[in-house]
Write a protein that holds these residues in place. Structure first.
Motif, PDB file in Angstrom:
ATOM      1  N   LYS A   4       0.821  -1.216   0.000  1.00 29.78           N
ATOM      2  CA  LYS A   4       0.000   0.000   0.000  1.00 29.78           C
ATOM      3  C   LYS A   4       0.854   1.264   0.000  1.00 29.78           C
ATOM      4  N   LYS A   5       2.018   1.205   0.629  1.00 26.20           N
ATOM      5  CA  LYS A   5       2.874   2.380   0.740  1.00 26.20           C
ATOM      6  C   LYS A   5       3.335   2.866  -0.631  1.00 26.20           C
ATOM      7  N   ILE A   6       3.665   1.940  -1.525  1.00 25.51           N
ATOM      8  CA  ILE A   6       4.185   2.303  -2.852  1.00 25.51           C
ATOM      9  C   ILE A   6       3.061   2.501  -3.861  1.00 25.51           C
ATOM     10  N   PHE A   7       2.099   1.578  -3.876  1.00 26.28           N
ATOM     11  CA  PHE A   7       1.080   1.583  -4.934  1.00 26.28           C
ATOM     12  C   PHE A   7      -0.243   2.231  -4.528  1.00 26.28           C
ATOM     13  N   GLY A   8      -0.468   2.450  -3.239  1.00 27.31           N
ATOM     14  CA  GLY A   8      -1.748   3.006  -2.805  1.00 27.31           C
ATOM     15  C   GLY A   8      -2.798   1.922  -2.659  1.00 27.31           C
ATOM     16  N   SER A   9      -4.072   2.322  -2.675  1.00 28.60           N
ATOM     17  CA  SER A   9      -5.188   1.384  -2.461  1.00 28.60           C
ATOM     18  C   SER A   9      -5.499   0.623  -3.750  1.00 28.60           C
ATOM     19  N   VAL A  10      -4.784  -0.461  -3.958  1.00 28.90           N
ATOM     20  CA  VAL A  10      -4.922  -1.277  -5.165  1.00 28.90           C
ATOM     21  C   VAL A  10      -6.096  -2.231  -5.013  1.00 28.90           C
ATOM     22  N   THR A  11      -6.893  -2.377  -6.065  1.00 28.84           N
ATOM     23  CA  THR A  11      -7.987  -3.358  -6.035  1.00 28.84           C
ATOM     24  C   THR A  11      -7.569  -4.691  -6.654  1.00 28.84           C
ATOM     25  N   ASP A  12      -6.599  -4.643  -7.585  1.00 27.40           N
ATOM     26  CA  ASP A  12      -6.134  -5.882  -8.209  1.00 27.40           C
ATOM     27  C   ASP A  12      -4.818  -5.613  -8.921  1.00 27.40           C
ATOM     28  N   ALA A  13      -4.069  -6.690  -9.148  1.00 24.49           N
ATOM     29  CA  ALA A  13      -2.816  -6.606  -9.905  1.00 24.49           C
ATOM     30  C   ALA A  13      -2.576  -7.942 -10.584  1.00 24.49           C
ATOM     31  N   THR A  14      -1.950  -7.900 -11.743  1.00 28.63           N
ATOM     32  CA  THR A  14      -1.668  -9.132 -12.480  1.00 28.63           C
ATOM     33  C   THR A  14      -0.458  -8.923 -13.373  1.00 28.63           C
ATOM     34  N   LEU A  15       0.053 -10.033 -13.920  1.00 24.59           N
ATOM     35  CA  LEU A  15       1.174  -9.988 -14.847  1.00 24.59           C
ATOM     36  C   LEU A  15       0.724 -10.473 -16.212  1.00 24.59           C
ATOM     37  N   SER A  16       1.167  -9.809 -17.264  1.00 20.69           N
ATOM     38  CA  SER A  16       0.861 -10.249 -18.620  1.00 20.69           C
ATOM     39  C   SER A  16       1.981  -9.817 -19.551  1.00 20.69           C
ATOM     40  N   HIS A  17       2.648 -10.807 -20.172  1.00 16.27           N
ATOM     41  CA  HIS A  17       3.719 -10.561 -21.125  1.00 16.27           C
ATOM     42  C   HIS A  17       4.789  -9.627 -20.563  1.00 16.27           C
ATOM     43  N   GLY A  18       5.179  -9.895 -19.328  1.00 15.31           N
ATOM     44  CA  GLY A  18       6.251  -9.129 -18.705  1.00 15.31           C
ATOM     45  C   GLY A  18       5.845  -7.769 -18.190  1.00 15.31           C
ATOM     46  N   ILE A  19       4.543  -7.462 -18.210  1.00 18.08           N
ATOM     47  CA  ILE A  19       4.047  -6.164 -17.735  1.00 18.08           C
ATOM     48  C   ILE A  19       3.248  -6.375 -16.446  1.00 18.08           C
TER      49      ILE A  19
END
Length: 521
Positions: free
Chosen positions: A208-223
């Motif tokens: 949370k400190k770096i990204f804030g209030s994230v609802t979701d995260a994923t990886l796709s093709h190195g991104i």
């Protein structure tokens, strides 16, 4: 001169038997698939319902295999009638498989074991074990213990057939912690592996400190794709994050000391420590705002599709260039339809750079064209598939009052009215190069569906297959078309799952003396 007629099936089979093809294995494979496509689409070919079953647990399908009981039981759908390949021993609730991916051997790579050249099921269990299971016998070939500090729940491909991402459930503060103002510093974890042989890239924490209030995260093709409740979507380079913030490189099966504890990486109870901890904002590659975080990248050159981040804009899609965010000419796509279910849009999976836009009564295939002497691109229609509907269905309704007076009332049907043919599912069969479209019509008390095969190049209707089972539009449905197989999975109330398997049956064979002159195939 007219267009050159493609050789018929009989001719192609004869030429194949005589070896009239290049030695390139790809040419032979394409020829075989061309023959199969011709057989699938010919008028005399039928698809028969050969097997039906029901289950209290979800049913999954992957490349000719049907999975039951949380992937514990595997049925082959390739035979004339589905048969059991294997059934793994019963296990406790904590050991059940929660998610799985099918891995198939990459061409041209030397692998350490003979078993590695056969398909495997990569499975994630409820108690954080990552397993590699033989897709034909159910034998566990490899197992990795992930961690005890979080609950891993989802599997996905970062790079198809090469790199997997294992995502944890989100850490949410308890009611007591929220009242006390205590916030969860780590929102979720992503464990990344190269497959076959398994090697660890690392475990990344989203905090949370770096990204804030994230609802979701994923990886796709190195991104690394990070999403927020506001509709904001941010993209980061996972490689750059790994190079900058990896604390220590870890190797599976090797001894390790971490935080005062020693153990073997990937074995219980030590597991895999979180070795990628971001301490500063990583370089931002791209940022965009979209309704419900709907964001897709594709096309030639790269474009993206979003919906403007306002509720009244739902059903409006903007196609923009990735390099400068400029809107393509004719890049605002809106299907003028009045329906309960919204239309949807996505980049065509055939890697042609085209776009598929699906509504209740039409399927538009769009293409990106380069504008001469302009860096901007233009969106234009390639072809349109229309539902088979009665004309002038929106008509006047006449009623007669008690006094005998005729009263005319105007009414308009919804575009997804159940009594009209409505498109529900659109998919692409890559090996046969066919678009498959499921259309449903409510007849009396039950719905009837048929699966149509369309030419992927021109949109021409080539074949229509009726599904014998009724189709309830309130249920959840999945339909798979895989070479000579059609499979329908539906979820009914009270977690009752049904599976219907159809297989190709050729009921009429050519009896012509000269097969090369036969035009019926």
């Amino acid at each position: 001169m007219g267009p050159t007629r493609k050789p018929n099936v009989c001719s192609r089979l004869s030429r194949r038997a005589l070896g009239f093809f290049s030695r390139d294995a790809g040419v032979v494979q394409r020829t075989n698939l061309g023959i199969l496509r011709a057989l699938v689409c010919q008028k005399s070919t039928k698809f028969k319902n050969v097997w039906t079953t029901h289950s209290k647990s979800p049913i999954a399908y992957e490349r000719g295999r049907i999975y039951f009981d949380n992937y514990r039981c595997c049925i082959s759908s390739v035979a004339s009638e589905p048969r059991k390949l294997y059934e793994m021993p019963k296990c406790s609730k904590s050991e059940k498989i929660e998610d799985a991916l099918l891995w198939e051997c990459p061409v041209g790579e030397i692998l350490p074991n003979a078993s590695d050249y056969k398909s495997s099921l990569i499975a994630l269990t409820a108690h954080n074990w990552l397993l590699r299971i033989s897709a034909t016998t159910g034998k566990i070939l490899e197992k990795i213990y992930l961690a005890s500090y979080c609950k891993f729940r989802y599997l996905s491909w970062d790079t198809p057939q090469e790199v997997i991402a294992v995502k944890s459930a989100q850490n949410k503060a308890s009611a007591v912690a929220r009242q006390a103002g205590i916030q969860q510093p780590v929102l979720l974890y992503l464990a990344v592996f190269r497959v076959l042989p398994f090697s660890l890239v690392g475990i990344l924490e989203i905090n949370k400190k770096i990204f804030g209030s994230v609802t979701d995260a994923t990886l796709s093709h190195g991104i690394l794709i990070v999403m927020y409740s506001s509709g904001l979507v941010r993209l980061y380079s996972f490689q750059a994050i790994t190079e900058q913030f990896m604390q220590q490189k870890l190797d599976l099966g090797c001894a390790c000391r971490w935080g005062g504890t020693a153990g073997t990486v990937g074995e219980a109870p030590f597991g895999i420590p979180c070795n990628i901890k971001i301490t500063d904002s990583p370089p931002l590659l791209f940022e965009v705002s979209s309704l419900e975080n709907a964001f897709q990248i594709g096309g030639h050159p790269w474009h993206y599709i979003i919906t403007p981040n306002k509720k009244k804009q739902k059903g409006v899609f903007h196609i923009c260039a990735l390099k400068d965010k400029s809107l393509a000419k004719n890049g605002i796509q809106e299907m003028e339809c009045c329906s309960l279910e919204s239309d949807w849009i996505y980049f065509h999976p055939d890697a042609s750079g085209r776009i598929i836009h699906v509504g209740p009564n039409q399927v538009k295939v769009l293409k990106l064209n380069e504008i001469e002497n302009d860096s901007q691109h233009q969106v234009s229609e390639d072809f349109v598939i229309l539902a088979n509907r009665e004309k002038n269905k929106n008509e006047n309704l006449f009623t007669v009052t008690a006094s005998g007076r005729v009263v005319k009332k105007n009414f308009t049907l919804l575009d997804d009215d159940p009594e009209q043919e409505t498109f529900k599912i659109v998919d692409y069969e890559d090996e046969l190069d066919l678009l498959s479209v499921v259309a449903v019509t409510q007849i009396d008390a039950e719905g009837k569906a048929h699966l149509d095969f369309h030419c992927n190049e021109y949109g021409t209707l080539l074949k229509s297959i009726p599904l014998v089972e009724s189709w309830d539009v309130t249920y959840s449905h999945e339909v798979y078309f895989d070479r000579d197989l059609v499979l329908h999975i539906e979820q009914k109330p009270n977690r009752v799952f049904s599976c219907y398997v159809y297989q190709m049956a050729i009921e009429w064979l050519c009896k012509c003396r000269d097969a090369d002159l036969c035009e019926d195939h």
